[in-house]
Structure formats: structure tokens, C-alpha cells
Design a protein around this motif. Structure first.
Motif, mmCIF file in Angstrom:
data_model
loop_
_atom_site.group_PDB
_atom_site.id
_atom_site.type_symbol
_atom_site.label_atom_id
_atom_site.label_comp_id
_atom_site.label_asym_id
_atom_site.label_seq_id
_atom_site.Cartn_x
_atom_site.Cartn_y
_atom_site.Cartn_z
ATOM 1 N N SER A 10 0.826 -1.203 0.000
ATOM 2 C CA SER A 10 0.000 0.000 0.000
ATOM 3 C C SER A 10 0.866 1.262 0.000
ATOM 4 O O SER A 10 0.608 2.198 -0.759
ATOM 5 N N SER A 11 1.886 1.286 0.830
ATOM 6 C CA SER A 11 2.773 2.456 0.893
ATOM 7 C C SER A 11 3.534 2.654 -0.413
ATOM 8 O O SER A 11 3.688 3.783 -0.889
ATOM 9 N N THR A 12 3.992 1.565 -1.003
ATOM 10 C CA THR A 12 4.707 1.651 -2.277
ATOM 11 C C THR A 12 3.790 2.142 -3.387
ATOM 12 O O THR A 12 4.162 3.015 -4.180
ATOM 13 N N SER A 13 2.577 1.618 -3.436
ATOM 14 C CA SER A 13 1.616 2.046 -4.463
ATOM 15 C C SER A 13 1.238 3.505 -4.290
ATOM 16 O O SER A 13 1.129 4.253 -5.265
ATOM 17 N N TRP A 14 1.018 3.920 -3.037
ATOM 18 C CA TRP A 14 0.657 5.312 -2.782
ATOM 19 C C TRP A 14 1.795 6.250 -3.163
ATOM 20 O O TRP A 14 1.566 7.311 -3.749
ATOM 21 N N SER A 15 3.029 5.878 -2.869
ATOM 22 C CA SER A 15 4.181 6.697 -3.246
ATOM 23 C C SER A 15 4.294 6.811 -4.762
ATOM 24 O O SER A 15 4.543 7.902 -5.286
ATOM 25 N N ALA A 16 4.094 5.704 -5.444
ATOM 26 C CA ALA A 16 4.147 5.728 -6.913
ATOM 27 C C ALA A 16 3.032 6.601 -7.477
ATOM 28 O O ALA A 16 3.239 7.351 -8.439
ATOM 29 N N PHE A 17 1.847 6.528 -6.870
ATOM 30 C CA PHE A 17 0.730 7.369 -7.315
ATOM 31 C C PHE A 17 1.044 8.843 -7.126
ATOM 32 O O PHE A 17 0.773 9.662 -8.009
ATOM 33 N N LEU A 18 1.617 9.219 -5.987
ATOM 34 C CA LEU A 18 1.945 10.627 -5.740
ATOM 35 C C LEU A 18 2.976 11.145 -6.728
ATOM 36 O O LEU A 18 2.864 12.262 -7.234
ATOM 37 N N LEU A 20 3.571 9.913 -9.743
ATOM 38 C CA LEU A 20 2.934 9.954 -11.058
ATOM 39 C C LEU A 20 2.011 11.154 -11.182
ATOM 40 O O LEU A 20 2.012 11.848 -12.208
ATOM 41 N N GLN A 21 1.235 11.444 -10.133
ATOM 42 C CA GLN A 21 0.338 12.593 -10.185
ATOM 43 C C GLN A 21 1.128 13.897 -10.235
ATOM 44 O O GLN A 21 0.745 14.833 -10.933
ATOM 45 N N SER A 22 2.235 13.964 -9.518
ATOM 46 C CA SER A 22 3.054 15.168 -9.539
ATOM 47 C C SER A 22 3.644 15.408 -10.930
ATOM 48 O O SER A 22 3.626 16.536 -11.432
ATOM 49 N N ASN A 23 4.137 14.349 -11.551
ATOM 50 C CA ASN A 23 4.680 14.479 -12.906
ATOM 51 C C ASN A 23 3.588 14.821 -13.905
ATOM 52 O O ASN A 23 3.815 15.591 -14.844
ATOM 53 N N THR A 24 2.400 14.266 -13.721
ATOM 54 C CA THR A 24 1.292 14.558 -14.626
ATOM 55 C C THR A 24 0.858 16.009 -14.502
ATOM 56 O O THR A 24 0.529 16.655 -15.504
ATOM 57 N N LEU A 25 0.862 16.552 -13.281
ATOM 58 C CA LEU A 25 0.450 17.943 -13.090
ATOM 59 C C LEU A 25 1.413 18.934 -13.727
ATOM 60 O O LEU A 25 1.017 20.053 -14.053
ATOM 61 N N GLU A 93 2.416 22.865 -5.636
ATOM 62 C CA GLU A 93 3.101 23.959 -4.953
ATOM 63 C C GLU A 93 4.365 23.506 -4.217
ATOM 64 O O GLU A 93 5.383 24.176 -4.273
ATOM 65 N N ARG A 94 4.282 22.375 -3.494
ATOM 66 C CA ARG A 94 5.373 21.941 -2.621
ATOM 67 C C ARG A 94 6.111 20.695 -3.079
ATOM 68 O O ARG A 94 7.198 20.421 -2.594
ATOM 69 N N GLY A 95 5.471 19.878 -3.937
ATOM 70 C CA GLY A 95 6.105 18.650 -4.397
ATOM 71 C C GLY A 95 5.500 17.422 -3.718
ATOM 72 O O GLY A 95 4.798 17.516 -2.716
ATOM 73 N N PRO A 96 5.785 16.237 -4.265
ATOM 74 C CA PRO A 96 5.173 15.016 -3.745
ATOM 75 C C PRO A 96 5.672 14.606 -2.362
ATOM 76 O O PRO A 96 4.971 13.918 -1.633
ATOM 77 N N VAL A 97 6.873 15.027 -1.983
ATOM 78 C CA VAL A 97 7.405 14.634 -0.681
ATOM 79 C C VAL A 97 6.595 15.291 0.441
ATOM 80 O O VAL A 97 6.279 14.654 1.449
ATOM 81 N N PHE A 98 6.222 16.541 0.266
ATOM 82 C CA PHE A 98 5.446 17.254 1.284
ATOM 83 C C PHE A 98 4.071 16.606 1.458
ATOM 84 O O PHE A 98 3.588 16.459 2.576
ATOM 85 N N ALA A 99 3.435 16.209 0.354
ATOM 86 C CA ALA A 99 2.112 15.587 0.430
ATOM 87 C C ALA A 99 2.184 14.193 1.048
ATOM 88 O O ALA A 99 1.277 13.780 1.769
ATOM 89 N N SER A 100 3.247 13.467 0.796
ATOM 90 C CA SER A 100 3.350 12.105 1.327
ATOM 91 C C SER A 100 3.823 12.069 2.775
ATOM 92 O O SER A 100 3.706 11.039 3.430
ATOM 93 N N ALA A 101 4.303 13.175 3.298
ATOM 94 C CA ALA A 101 4.799 13.195 4.673
ATOM 95 C C ALA A 101 3.683 13.003 5.690
ATOM 96 O O ALA A 101 3.930 12.552 6.804
ATOM 97 N N PHE A 102 2.453 13.314 5.323
ATOM 98 C CA PHE A 102 1.336 13.214 6.253
ATOM 99 C C PHE A 102 0.627 11.863 6.181
ATOM 100 O O PHE A 102 -0.323 11.634 6.906
#
Length: 126
Positions: A10-18, A20-25, A93-102
Motif C-alpha cells: 500500500s505504501s509503495t503504491s501510494w508513493s508511486a501514485f503521488l 505519477l500525479q506530480s509528474n502529470t500535473l 506547490e510543494r512537491g510530492p514529498v510534502f504531500a506524502s509526509a502526512f
């Protein structure tokens, strides 16, 4: 062991999704359209899984317009849609690392709220 591998997956999939979404944006700046596409694909995949799981009976697919239908619609449209939209803005605005930290904080808050609101008993290892 099974739960451990499920959490890792689950954590690996969620990280990959974040990521991918960041690159898509970066290439596709319309956050609302991207949110609608993500939710639509989730609905298609969930429908496919449900069709495979309940292929013998058509009873679960009968839609009755009453109060029981309001909760899934509210959860699907408002909660999920708004969450993906806000995550998209934060990632832009902040990148995928900031969103995944929570992400770990969400699991902790769910356990705490479950113990207070639903009177669930927390114990180590369950």
C-alpha cells in the motif's frame, strides 16, 4: 506477515501514485479535470472488481433511491474528490514529498478517532 506485506504494498503504491500525479500535473495543469479522471478510473476499476466478485448474483447491482445511497455518493464525490484536488494543489506547490509526509499521520489519527468516536479498543499487534 500478510498484513505487513499489504502495508508495504500500500505504501509503495501510494508513493508511486503521488510521484505519477506530480509528474502529470507538470504536463497537464488542469487539477480539476485530472481529479475527475482519477476518480472515474477508480470507479471503473472498482466496478470491474465488484463484477468479478459478485458475478453469480445481480441483487447487489439494484440501485434503490433512498437514504442509504446518499452516504456512498457523499463519500465518493465530496470526500475523495476534494482530497485528490487538494493533494494535487499541494503537490504542485510543494512537491510530492510534502504531500506524502502526512500519510503516516492519517493512520494514527484514524486509530485515535476510532477509539474516541466508535469506542474501539486499541491493543498492540492488532
Amino acid at each position: 506477515m500478510k498484513g505487513t506485506f499489504m502495508i508495504i504494498g500500500s505504501s509503495t503504491s501510494w508513493s508511486a501514485f503521488l510521484i505519477l500525479q506530480s509528474n502529470t500535473l507538470e504536463l497537464y495543469p488542469a487539477e480539476l479535470t485530472l481529479t475527475a479522471l482519477i476518480c472515474s478510473m477508480g470507479a471503473v476499476m472498482s466496478t470491474t472488481v465488484a463484477l468479478v466478485a459478485n458475478h453469480a448474483s445481480s441483487k447487489p447491482w439494484i440501485i434503490v433511491l433512498d437514504k442509504r445511497l446518499l452516504a456512498p455518493i457523499y463519500t465518493g464525490v465530496l470526500c475523495t474528490g476534494v482530497a485528490y484536488y487538494v493533494q494535487g494543489i499541494v503537490k504542485k506547490e510543494r512537491g510530492p514529498v510534502f504531500a506524502s509526509a502526512f500519510r503516516p499521520l492519517v493512520m494514527i489519527m484514524t486509530a485515535i478517532m476510532g477509539s474516541f468516536i466508535l469506542a474501539e479498543k486499541l491493543s498492540l499487534g492488532m
